[in-house]
Design a protein around this motif. Structure first.
Motif, mmCIF file in Angstrom:
data_model
loop_
_atom_site.group_PDB
_atom_site.id
_atom_site.type_symbol
_atom_site.label_atom_id
_atom_site.label_comp_id
_atom_site.label_asym_id
_atom_site.label_seq_id
_atom_site.Cartn_x
_atom_site.Cartn_y
_atom_site.Cartn_z
ATOM 1 N N LEU A 60 -4.692 -1.819 13.766
ATOM 2 C CA LEU A 60 -5.317 -2.968 14.369
ATOM 3 C C LEU A 60 -6.044 -4.286 12.836
ATOM 4 C CD1 LEU A 60 -9.086 -0.140 14.475
ATOM 5 C CD2 LEU A 60 -8.089 -2.086 15.932
ATOM 6 N N ARG A 111 2.180 6.682 -7.074
ATOM 7 C CA ARG A 111 1.298 8.228 -7.244
ATOM 8 C C ARG A 111 1.382 9.118 -7.638
ATOM 9 N NH1 ARG A 111 -4.528 4.660 -5.051
ATOM 10 N NH2 ARG A 111 -4.888 3.052 -7.006
ATOM 11 N N ARG A 134 0.969 -0.660 0.113
ATOM 12 C CA ARG A 134 -0.215 0.233 0.148
ATOM 13 C C ARG A 134 0.568 1.218 0.060
ATOM 14 N NH1 ARG A 134 0.118 4.295 2.544
ATOM 15 N NH2 ARG A 134 -1.937 5.751 2.455
ATOM 16 N N VAL A 190 0.751 4.392 -2.912
ATOM 17 C CA VAL A 190 0.906 6.085 -2.731
ATOM 18 C C VAL A 190 1.868 6.458 -2.942
ATOM 19 C CG1 VAL A 190 0.459 7.004 -1.126
ATOM 20 C CG2 VAL A 190 -0.588 5.120 -0.712
ATOM 21 N N VAL A 238 -13.684 -1.865 13.183
ATOM 22 C CA VAL A 238 -13.776 -0.758 14.106
ATOM 23 C C VAL A 238 -14.457 -0.095 13.552
ATOM 24 C CG1 VAL A 238 -13.171 0.968 15.914
ATOM 25 C CG2 VAL A 238 -12.268 -1.032 15.951
ATOM 26 N N ARG A 298 -15.418 -1.433 5.675
ATOM 27 C CA ARG A 298 -14.248 -1.746 5.270
ATOM 28 C C ARG A 298 -14.356 -2.342 6.646
ATOM 29 N NH1 ARG A 298 -10.657 3.015 7.555
ATOM 30 N NH2 ARG A 298 -10.895 2.102 9.454
ATOM 31 N N VAL A 327 -13.463 9.056 15.276
ATOM 32 C CA VAL A 327 -12.743 9.597 13.999
ATOM 33 C C VAL A 327 -12.552 9.588 12.812
ATOM 34 C CG1 VAL A 327 -10.548 11.458 13.523
ATOM 35 C CG2 VAL A 327 -11.563 10.921 15.654
ATOM 36 N N GLU A 330 -6.100 2.616 11.420
ATOM 37 C CA GLU A 330 -6.238 1.263 10.608
ATOM 38 C C GLU A 330 -5.212 0.084 10.594
ATOM 39 O OE1 GLU A 330 -6.975 1.306 6.333
ATOM 40 O OE2 GLU A 330 -7.609 -0.048 6.153
ATOM 41 N N ASN A 385 -10.892 7.884 10.532
ATOM 42 C CA ASN A 385 -9.718 7.601 9.211
ATOM 43 C C ASN A 385 -9.575 6.347 7.904
ATOM 44 O OD1 ASN A 385 -10.893 5.221 10.471
ATOM 45 N ND2 ASN A 385 -8.983 4.326 11.547
ATOM 46 N N LEU A 386 -10.552 6.676 7.149
ATOM 47 C CA LEU A 386 -10.347 5.897 5.954
ATOM 48 C C LEU A 386 -8.951 6.888 5.476
ATOM 49 C CD1 LEU A 386 -13.621 6.919 4.939
ATOM 50 C CD2 LEU A 386 -12.740 5.135 5.139
ATOM 51 N N ASP A 387 -8.152 5.822 4.288
ATOM 52 C CA ASP A 387 -7.279 6.383 4.036
ATOM 53 C C ASP A 387 -7.429 7.357 2.825
ATOM 54 O OD1 ASP A 387 -4.384 6.212 2.490
ATOM 55 O OD2 ASP A 387 -4.482 3.867 3.359
ATOM 56 N N ARG A 388 -6.626 8.326 3.331
ATOM 57 C CA ARG A 388 -7.493 9.118 2.144
ATOM 58 C C ARG A 388 -6.346 9.191 0.666
ATOM 59 N NH1 ARG A 388 -5.895 14.458 5.672
ATOM 60 N NH2 ARG A 388 -6.532 12.963 7.245
ATOM 61 N N ASP A 389 -5.877 8.253 1.121
ATOM 62 C CA ASP A 389 -5.025 8.014 -0.915
ATOM 63 C C ASP A 389 -5.272 7.082 -0.970
ATOM 64 O OD1 ASP A 389 -2.569 10.302 0.033
ATOM 65 O OD2 ASP A 389 -2.263 8.852 1.467
ATOM 66 N N VAL A 431 -9.456 0.820 -0.973
ATOM 67 C CA VAL A 431 -9.838 1.076 0.948
ATOM 68 C C VAL A 431 -10.350 0.112 0.954
ATOM 69 C CG1 VAL A 431 -11.194 2.012 2.443
ATOM 70 C CG2 VAL A 431 -9.994 3.455 1.028
ATOM 71 N N SER A 443 -4.888 12.760 12.188
ATOM 72 C CA SER A 443 -5.824 11.970 11.365
ATOM 73 C C SER A 443 -6.073 10.706 12.011
ATOM 74 C CB SER A 443 -5.295 12.193 10.043
ATOM 75 O OG SER A 443 -4.654 11.289 10.080
ATOM 76 N N ARG A 444 -5.406 10.316 12.485
ATOM 77 C CA ARG A 444 -5.484 8.811 13.494
ATOM 78 C C ARG A 444 -5.750 7.686 11.775
ATOM 79 N NH1 ARG A 444 -2.952 7.733 18.077
ATOM 80 N NH2 ARG A 444 -3.683 6.273 18.037
ATOM 81 N N GLU A 445 -5.153 7.607 11.041
ATOM 82 C CA GLU A 445 -5.144 6.689 10.083
ATOM 83 C C GLU A 445 -4.112 5.677 10.066
ATOM 84 O OE1 GLU A 445 -4.097 7.897 5.429
ATOM 85 O OE2 GLU A 445 -5.351 9.250 6.314
#
Ligand SMILES: Nc1ncnc2c1ncn2[C@@H]1O[C@H](COP(=O)(O)OP(=O)(O)OP(=O)(O)O)[C@@H](O)[C@H]1O
Ligand SMILES: [Mg+2]
Lengths: 255, 324
Positions: A91, A17, A10, A14, B87, B154, B91, A88, B93-97, B103, A83-85
């Motif tokens: 987890l 890109r 991943r 990215v 979960v 997701r 907030v 994911e 937290n989707l992968d914006r890229d 996703v 943003s706490r990406e």
């Protein structure tokens, strides 16, 4: 392991890109320096070929440091500040330490590529390139570039996880700037023997090992630090910063 | 029935930081969620809902206590545990890229789904969550409601045993909220175990099989919404706005059918006070109340009889309105 590779995939997707802005961000610095010190000043007769030879591996190491730090630190700082990406990833079915390790490996690949691209880019921009004694040792280049990439990414992880987001702007002025000036990028480590014992203080700067590693790889004729010290420094920094960085990452992400 | 989630004596104290003292966010919480249940954690801001969910998902390290998901102790084997949970965070937290479809497929990759399964599941979930026509969009281009559904899609990619949703409808407009409720109820019908935090009474009431009311890091009570409402003395509420020379409370308390009277601390300055009577509606009850007010030479401005809501249970238990 599946999760680790999937995360890496991943990150590489990215990054590919965003290849153009990423390259711009990391290559601007060495290209501008080469334009001034490798092209304009030599035309004016102000810079000797020896300096240009010394500068090439140094700029490669600076490029890698910047790429590694930017590739790991920047995303980490935004992640930790809201943003706490990253959640994911945390987890996903792998340990937190493995998540940190993946970030370091992704940053290392980014840094290594930046270093490898910087070399031909700089040679293209040099004035009268014949005077510059760059003779890459292709065999050593691969592994050394990888080690340097890992070092920069691990260092980026340490900084990114330690520094408060609001101070991240200061990093470049207070930490990275001095590191670059005192990182043996513009002068070889061996030549510092004129400073006496003070020479050893430079060894506190991880960039020194990267610059010397690139010296071994692309300008083997310039005197460089002993291979034993070099490898010890590189591997030690990778392990040390990797461990500190990953532990700090764990502490910052798992409340 | 077997418990899919068991939380035992969970405590989380955030350590003191430079300028802030330690926070006891969760102070000994225990509950069990059975297979297929839709379980609600209802409580005001700062009650400790997110902290509890964080502990269950390993993103927060519990100070003490035990969490077992589908037989796996989350502290002992977090990796096995993470396969079993999913979960939808408070907030987003989707992968914006990545694109919307990626996703989902990349989430599938993280969980080791084979390519064919990844693709078919992503396709199905996009359909199910009505996201199919936005598959190539970037997550941040979606509206809040769609982002929320993408988060659910997701979460479902790796076929979890338990879905944890942290205030899933916060910030959604009424229509998007209703649509999301439908989605959760549909998943409920399909037998998925879900745990939902919320501070919307109506949401807990409509969706949840059982609700735990939580405040200041403690569970005050756990039961079905109906049982919680029935637990109020009398079972119905009679609200009065009244004015009288002497306090009405003691007078009204003596009436047959009135289980309890609560008097609001102050009126609004014009002499009227709000009284809440917990009553058992029966023959002549209203009559008796009106008489009692008149006998006390009081004046009644407003009267309403209603079945209790969860909010009333909440106010009764905590002695305060929901801090929204
Ligand atoms: N990282 C943290 N460090 C210190 N204290 C925290 C931290 N996170 C939460 N708290 C505190 O712990 C308590 C419980 O917070 P929590 O987020 O669990 O509440 P919540 O029920 O989810 O509320 P909300 O409805 O606002 O989301 C609050 O007092 C909060 O200030
Ligand atoms: Mg919360």
């Amino acid at each position: 392991m599946t999760a680790f590779l999937a995360l890496l995939r991943r990150d590489l997707l990215v990054a590919s890109r965003n290849a153009f802005p990423l390259l711009m961000a990391t290559l601007t610095q060495p290209i501008l320096v080469v334009l001034v010190f490798g092209n304009i000043l030599p035309r004016l007769g102000l810079v000797a070929d020896e300096f240009r030879t010394v500068m090439v591996p140094g700029l490669m190491s600076i490029t890698m440091l910047m790429a590694g730090v930017q590739g790991v630190l920047m995303p980490l700082v935004t992640d930790l500040s809201g943003s706490r990406e990253v959640d994911e990833r945390l987890l996903a079915p792998l340990s937190v330490m493995a998540v940190a390790a993946e970030k370091i490996v992704a940053g290392a690949i980014h840094a290594a590529l930046a270093g490898l691209i910087a070399l031909p880019a700089m040679m293209l921009l040099m004035h009268q390139v014949a005077g510059v004694a760059v003779h890459p040792n292709w065999l050593a280049l691969g592994p050394l570039v990888l080690l340097c990439g890992l070092l920069s990414a691990a260092f980026g992880m340490t900084l990114g996880a330690r520094v408060q987001p609001r101070f991240s702007g200061l990093l470049f002025a207070v930490i990275l700037g001095p590191m670059m000036l005192f990182g043996c990028a513009y002068y070889p480590y061996q030549a510092l023997s004129v400073l006496g014992l003070f020479q050893y203080v430079f060894l506190l700067n991880p960039l020194v090992f990267m610059s010397e590693a690139m010296r071994v790889a692309v300008t083997p004729n310039v005197p460089h630090m002993s291979m034993a010290l070099l490898l010890f420094g590189l591997v030690g920094c990778v392990l040390g910063f990797g461990w500190i960085g990953a532990r700090t990452f764990e502490r910052r992400t798992i409340l | 029935m077997s418990a899919v989630l068991e939380v035992t004596d969970l405590v989380k104290t955030y350590p003191a930081a430079r300028k802030s003292p330690a926070v006891e966010a969760v102070r000994g919480i225990s509950f069990r969620v059975e297979a297929g249940e839709l379980f609600g954690l209802l409580g005001p801001n700062g009650a400790g809902k997110s902290t509890t969910l964080g502990c269950i998902t390993t993103l927060i390290r519990p100070t003490s206590g035990r969490i077992v998901v589908d037989g796996v102790d989350m502290a002992r084997d977090p990796v096995a545990g993470k396969h079993r949970i999913a979960v939808v965070p408070q907030v987003r937290n989707l992968d914006r890229d990545l694109t919307v479809r990626e996703v989902l497929t990349y989430h599938g990759r993280y969980f080791g789904l084979p390519a064919a399964e990844r693709e078919s599941r992503a396709g199905r979930l996009l359909e199910q969550m009505q996201l199919a026509d936005r598959a190539q969009a970037k997550p941040l281009e979606l509206s809040g409601g769609l982002q929320q559904r993408l988060l659910i899609a997701r979460a479902l990619m790796h076929d979890p045993k338990v879905l944890l949703l942290d205030e899933p409808t916060i910030g959604l407009d009424p229509q998007a909220r209703r649509l999301l409720w439908e989605t959760l109820l549909e998943l409920h019908r399909q037998g998925l175990t879900q745990i939902l935090t919320t501070h919307y009474m109506e949401e807990a009431d409509r969706l949840c099989d059982r609700v735990a009311i939580i405040d200041h890091g403690r569970i005050l009570t756990v039961d079905t919404p109906d049982a919680l409402k029935a637990s109020l003395p009398g079972g119905h509420l009679l609200d009065l706005d009244a004015r009288s020379p002497s306090p009405l409370g003691p007078v009204l308390e003596g009436i047959a059918g009135v289980a309890r009277v609560e008097t609001a601390p102050d009126g609004n300055g014009d002499g009227y006070v709000r009284l809440r009577l917990f009553v058992e509606p029966g023959d002549g009850l209203l009559d008796r109340v009106l008489h009692a007010v008149r006998d006390a030479r009081g004046d009644l401005r407003h009267i309403s009889l209603q079945p209790p809501s969860l909010e009333d249970v909440y106010v009764h238990l905590t002695g305060k309105e929901l801090r929204e």
